[in-house]
Motif scaffolding. Structure first.
Motif, PDB file in Angstrom:
ATOM      1  N   THR A 155      18.047  57.958  34.661  1.00  0.00           N
ATOM      2  CA  THR A 155      19.307  57.915  33.875  1.00  0.00           C
ATOM      3  C   THR A 155      20.274  58.698  34.624  1.00  0.00           C
ATOM      4  O   THR A 155      21.563  58.873  33.984  1.00  0.00           O
ATOM      5  CB  THR A 155      19.305  58.531  32.250  1.00  0.00           C
TER       6      THR A 155
ATOM      7  N   ARG B  25      17.706  53.569  36.745  1.00  0.00           N
ATOM      8  CA  ARG B  25      17.175  53.163  35.656  1.00  0.00           C
ATOM      9  C   ARG B  25      16.096  54.091  34.876  1.00  0.00           C
ATOM     10  O   ARG B  25      15.920  54.108  33.584  1.00  0.00           O
ATOM     11  CB  ARG B  25      16.536  51.748  35.981  1.00  0.00           C
TER      12      ARG B  25
ATOM     13  N   ASN C 224      27.681  65.773  30.390  1.00  0.00           N
ATOM     14  CA  ASN C 224      26.715  65.567  31.507  1.00  0.00           C
ATOM     15  C   ASN C 224      25.661  64.822  31.490  1.00  0.00           C
ATOM     16  O   ASN C 224      24.559  65.214  31.402  1.00  0.00           O
ATOM     17  CB  ASN C 224      26.299  67.179  31.533  1.00  0.00           C
ATOM     18  N   ASN C 225      25.863  63.550  31.450  1.00  0.00           N
ATOM     19  CA  ASN C 225      24.978  62.329  31.340  1.00  0.00           C
ATOM     20  C   ASN C 225      25.745  61.283  32.130  1.00  0.00           C
ATOM     21  O   ASN C 225      26.892  61.191  32.170  1.00  0.00           O
ATOM     22  CB  ASN C 225      24.177  62.205  30.367  1.00  0.00           C
ATOM     23  N   THR C 226      24.957  60.317  32.622  1.00  0.00           N
ATOM     24  CA  THR C 226      25.388  59.056  33.216  1.00  0.00           C
ATOM     25  C   THR C 226      26.533  58.365  32.510  1.00  0.00           C
ATOM     26  O   THR C 226      27.542  57.936  32.900  1.00  0.00           O
ATOM     27  CB  THR C 226      24.513  58.349  34.016  1.00  0.00           C
TER      28      THR C 226
ATOM     29  N   GLU D 222       9.066  61.930  18.701  1.00  0.00           N
ATOM     30  CA  GLU D 222       8.721  62.523  20.115  1.00  0.00           C
ATOM     31  C   GLU D 222       9.303  61.540  21.173  1.00  0.00           C
ATOM     32  O   GLU D 222       9.771  62.123  22.154  1.00  0.00           O
ATOM     33  CB  GLU D 222       7.320  62.399  20.191  1.00  0.00           C
TER      34      GLU D 222
ATOM     35  N   TYR E 106      15.718  52.511  29.643  1.00  0.00           N
ATOM     36  CA  TYR E 106      14.687  53.381  29.773  1.00  0.00           C
ATOM     37  C   TYR E 106      13.437  52.656  28.763  1.00  0.00           C
ATOM     38  O   TYR E 106      12.251  52.874  29.045  1.00  0.00           O
ATOM     39  CB  TYR E 106      15.176  54.461  29.075  1.00  0.00           C
TER      40      TYR E 106
ATOM     41  N   ASN F  88      26.396  67.673  38.475  1.00  0.00           N
ATOM     42  CA  ASN F  88      26.976  67.993  37.199  1.00  0.00           C
ATOM     43  C   ASN F  88      28.331  68.854  37.428  1.00  0.00           C
ATOM     44  O   ASN F  88      28.507  69.943  36.579  1.00  0.00           O
ATOM     45  CB  ASN F  88      26.051  68.574  36.225  1.00  0.00           C
TER      46      ASN F  88
ATOM     47  N   LYS G 250      15.494  65.124  26.567  1.00  0.00           N
ATOM     48  CA  LYS G 250      15.231  65.988  27.405  1.00  0.00           C
ATOM     49  C   LYS G 250      15.757  65.722  29.025  1.00  0.00           C
ATOM     50  O   LYS G 250      16.081  66.410  29.708  1.00  0.00           O
ATOM     51  CB  LYS G 250      13.649  66.412  27.593  1.00  0.00           C
ATOM     52  N   LEU G 251      15.968  64.596  29.049  1.00  0.00           N
ATOM     53  CA  LEU G 251      16.573  64.045  30.507  1.00  0.00           C
ATOM     54  C   LEU G 251      18.294  64.650  30.564  1.00  0.00           C
ATOM     55  O   LEU G 251      18.593  64.676  31.798  1.00  0.00           O
ATOM     56  CB  LEU G 251      16.485  62.549  30.724  1.00  0.00           C
ATOM     57  N   PHE G 252      18.656  64.865  29.672  1.00  0.00           N
ATOM     58  CA  PHE G 252      20.007  65.382  29.679  1.00  0.00           C
ATOM     59  C   PHE G 252      20.355  66.386  28.546  1.00  0.00           C
ATOM     60  O   PHE G 252      21.577  67.019  28.674  1.00  0.00           O
ATOM     61  CB  PHE G 252      21.061  64.118  29.596  1.00  0.00           C
TER      62      PHE G 252
ATOM     63  N   GLU H 106      13.877  76.368  25.319  1.00  0.00           N
ATOM     64  CA  GLU H 106      13.204  75.082  24.467  1.00  0.00           C
ATOM     65  C   GLU H 106      12.824  75.439  23.080  1.00  0.00           C
ATOM     66  O   GLU H 106      12.851  74.176  22.239  1.00  0.00           O
ATOM     67  CB  GLU H 106      11.878  74.990  25.401  1.00  0.00           C
TER      68      GLU H 106
ATOM     69  N   ARG I 148      14.016  69.747  33.040  1.00  0.00           N
ATOM     70  CA  ARG I 148      15.269  70.346  33.739  1.00  0.00           C
ATOM     71  C   ARG I 148      14.773  71.874  33.636  1.00  0.00           C
ATOM     72  O   ARG I 148      14.744  72.362  32.407  1.00  0.00           O
ATOM     73  CB  ARG I 148      16.553  70.229  33.008  1.00  0.00           C
TER      74      ARG I 148
ATOM     75  N   GLU J 174      11.834  62.808  24.097  1.00  0.00           N
ATOM     76  CA  GLU J 174      11.353  62.890  25.406  1.00  0.00           C
ATOM     77  C   GLU J 174      12.537  62.547  26.471  1.00  0.00           C
ATOM     78  O   GLU J 174      12.781  62.947  27.370  1.00  0.00           O
ATOM     79  CB  GLU J 174      10.359  61.778  25.695  1.00  0.00           C
ATOM     80  N   MET J 175      13.392  61.537  25.842  1.00  0.00           N
ATOM     81  CA  MET J 175      14.565  60.769  26.636  1.00  0.00           C
ATOM     82  C   MET J 175      15.496  61.885  26.403  1.00  0.00           C
ATOM     83  O   MET J 175      16.390  62.270  27.402  1.00  0.00           O
ATOM     84  CB  MET J 175      15.039  59.480  26.321  1.00  0.00           C
TER      85      MET J 175
ATOM     86  N   TYR K 230      22.733  77.250  27.474  1.00  0.00           N
ATOM     87  CA  TYR K 230      21.777  76.100  27.275  1.00  0.00           C
ATOM     88  C   TYR K 230      20.738  76.733  26.508  1.00  0.00           C
ATOM     89  O   TYR K 230      20.054  77.843  26.572  1.00  0.00           O
ATOM     90  CB  TYR K 230      21.006  75.791  28.618  1.00  0.00           C
TER      91      TYR K 230
ATOM     92  N   TYR L  94      29.839  57.680  40.426  1.00  0.00           N
ATOM     93  CA  TYR L  94      30.887  57.020  39.572  1.00  0.00           C
ATOM     94  C   TYR L  94      31.970  56.441  40.330  1.00  0.00           C
ATOM     95  O   TYR L  94      32.511  55.475  39.752  1.00  0.00           O
ATOM     96  CB  TYR L  94      31.342  58.075  38.546  1.00  0.00           C
TER      97      TYR L  94
END
Lengths: 459, 459
Positions: free
Chosen positions: A381, A378, B108-110, B71, B153, A108, B78-80, B12, A7, B75-76, B9, A420
């Motif tokens: 996410t 899936r 801010n994630n599903t 790790e 996932y 978002n 990082k999706l949110f 990194e 992102r 990685e997951m 935010y 949603y």
């Protein structure tokens, strides 16, 4: 480890401070709006009873290339912008494609979609002009929610005419609008001439976007200090939504990327027009040659099967006429159509660009849309709105072509929002009770036959 | 123009790569978990039938201060992640307070909440161990959704026992879990001994978190390759959730800020424990002296009115016993209680810190919570989950005190999630049909009387 982050949020110094007005770079402009009484080209003044002055001006302005985003608007943008540009690594992996897939995620924020970008602008200018009320319509509810948020922030009372079918099926959407202080009326209603007329003929009428627009416009023009605001189709809306494309382009530049193809879902054109704007500028100016793909529902195929003609923007025929791809202002998508993207027409700007060959379009059945949506959820996410899932489907099709040809193209698509409030549709997809509907040529002809006759222009 | 951005935010290079284990810095550790058969302190091996090995180890580890985040988990994340630290300028203005209010927004994630932080970790370790199934329970549905996302996932089948009342009232939550491939069973069910026993006694039983836990644990220990995962209360969960506090602290350091008071909502303690972790470290080590305020519902007041005692974590009494503030494992909040935060106990770590005076607690009636939620939504444009709104209420109380005293304190609170699936509760609040319920001392005594008797430890 991936080198490019999942992102990317633009740093503060790269966040756009101006909107981009695509029309300033179009050599061939869309045909002008027509005054519905005189059939003469509408003037800025003609629009004053409906829109506040600043917005009427933006609606007609086809020369100013960049327009400053007022400080007050940028302050509210900061509550949820910049939105992230996401590299869909997991989707790429799932598809086994050499393509690089990016999406601009506009979901978002509480309204759950990109609609907030224009809602804020429209509420801001209304407040600046000292207006005391706004009206609008909403179908699926994203626009109504966005505008309620913006009106709550700028302290302007709001009345939302909500398509009755949605009003009944989506009580939670109503509840959010009310939480933000908006008043919600099921349309058709007995609060307007337009609504009463429709109810008299058909008391069970479940409403349409076109009817809700008629009611909202009527209330605006008959109420002191009140104006109407619309979440799509209009030039001003595409202007405000250009922030999506501008941010996307700035983020891609930071990554040294440029899209070979830009894919967006298409209903009235608000997201698509905003997303493609700066890339289309490059194409119009001969600086680059990306492809643009509009993806629309097979059950409401205005670009792929509509007529390019002058039509009213509402069912009640009180708005100005616009030259656009249209299914006829009386068109209503089949009740089995689950998502948004149900407007009978398409942004005049996008219609013109499509007509002139700058853009492609495709249509897709909704079961395929929900298949793409579920697969995307899936692996990435994010639960997409059905609207947004049209773009996902289009992007996946492009990525699959790359898999066949071995080309590592760069694909950018617009993920306009979250789903949603669409779980009823997801459930019917999972339960296998969702069906597809593609109107026949005869079905569509009914709408075409009712297109307005305009002496000397459209016989 | 505001100098500090609305949303920060982390870049990194400042994103945490390790979790922080608060117990490593507690001079006085929580009393050990007890094996429910022997009443002896549970060993790591005792937990293997229920939890996968890596998590059983984390559960017992009270010496390793920092634990690498693998790790695969990062990685997951990082999706949110990173999630934004937000300066609540608009809320400050609305309150007219000199206080500086910050919130860490985890919605801010599903899944719509912070629950995903631990769900990912637990699904990852289960996959690493080669497990083929996971079970869990969910009440309001946030945890079930989060775990379904994580399991989807990492490709692990998941069965969710959902409290029957929620299952019926929140069909959309079910639908999301199913969209992510999870199997949802209404609890009590006939799929387990525990469920059948309860249904035999009361066929109309609408379930409780404690019962759903019993069913999920039973299924895990009786199914080959299956383990149980829990979204709160446990030490391992607080460890994973420390990422919230670590990110918050790093972001505040970038802004040259440090909280005078940290406020969090408290159900089982997953968010609160994660949010306060690194700040509590400073307090334990004498480096700083911030205040910590836990805000819980008046209808489920485990910290403010519970007993500090050994109790079972589930209604069926098959889990190990934990020393914690508890209302008794048979406690069920009144049916008029709308939000989450309905667990009978509280994280043993937080219970110990509260017992030893490191943390304060307050309780609040739900109508006041929804009042704070609605006000917050209108000015900050985020629709909070009712759970999160408890923290908003607490933060507002602190900010009001600053207004009285004129002190410009720095307040940090946890905005754990969004309320899109809680619109029924918002509607009843707006319609004036929401009521408050505060259990009497006699009500609570019923639960206390059933606390387990443990020879030599708790008579």
């Amino acid at each position: 480890m991936a080198k490019i982050p999942y992102r990317l949020y633009l740093p503060e110094d790269k966040i756009p401070t101006q909107w981009y007005n695509l029309r300033a770079d179009m050599k061939d402009l869309p045909d002008p709006m027509l005054n519905p009484q005189t059939f003469k080209p509408a003037t800025e003044e003609d629009l004053y009873p409906v829109f506040c002055k600043a917005l009427a001006h933006q609606e007609m302005d086809d020369t100013t290339r960049y327009i400053d985003i007022p400080e007050g608007i940028r302050e509210m943008y900061k509550l949820f912008r910049p939105s992230p540009l996401v590299r869909a690594y997991n989707l790429e992996k799932e598809l086994g494609t050499p393509a690089k897939i990016y999406y601009k995620f506009e979901g978002n924020n509480t309204s759950g979609s990109h609609k907030l970008n224009s809602a804020i602008a429209q509420a801001y200018y209304a407040k600046e002009q000292g207006l005391t009320n706004l009206t609008t319509e909403t179908g699926a509810g994203q626009w109504g929610t966005a505008l309620a948020e913006a009106c709550s922030y700028f302290h302007i009372p709001l009345t939302v005419y909500m398509v009755k079918a949605s009003y009944l099926q989506k009580p939670f959407r109503q509840a959010i609008i009310r939480t933000f202080g908006g008043k919600v009326i099921a349309s058709p209603s007995d609060t307007t001439e337009a609504g009463r007329k429709i109810l008299a003929a058909d008391p069970e009428n479940s409403g349409s976007l076109g009817t809700a627009i008629s009611e909202a416009v009527e209330t605006a023009v008959t109420t002191e200090g009140c104006r109407y605001v619309l979440g799509s189709v209009l030039n001003q809306v595409l202007l405000h939504q250009s922030v999506i494309g501008l941010e996307s382009k700035a983020a891609m530049e930071m990554l040294d990327e440029y899209p070979d193809v830009v894919v967006g879902c298409a209903g009235g054109g608000s997201n698509l027009g905003g997303l493609i704007a700066p890339f289309m500028q490059d194409k119009l100016l001969g600086k680059a040659n990306p492809r643009f793909v509009a993806v629309e529902p097979a059950s409401c195929p205005s670009l792929t099967r509509g007529k390019y003609a002058y039509d009213f923007c509402d069912t009640g025929k009180i708005t100005p006429l616009a030259k656009m791809y249209t299914l006829g202002c009386s068109f209503k998508p089949s009740p089995n159509h689950a998502g948004g993207l149900r407007y009978h027409g398409m942004s005049p700007i996008l219609s013109k660009l499509y007509h002139d060959g700058y853009m492609e379009a495709m249509s897709v059945e909704q079961t395929k849309v929900f298949e793409a949506a579920t697969m995307f959820a899936r692996v990435e996410t994010i639960l997409p709105a059905p609207e947004s899932a049209h773009a996902i489907y289009g992007a996946i099709e492009e990525a699959k072509k790359c898999k066949e040809t071995g080309e590592a193209k760069t694909i950018l698509f617009g993920l306009t929002g979250t789903g949603y409030f669409d779980m009823t549709a997801y459930t019917s997809f999972m339960d296998g009770t969702m069906s597809d509907y593609i109107p026949t040529d005869e079905d569509l002809q009914v709408g075409f036959d009712k297109l307005p006759k305009i002496p000397g222009i459209q016989e």
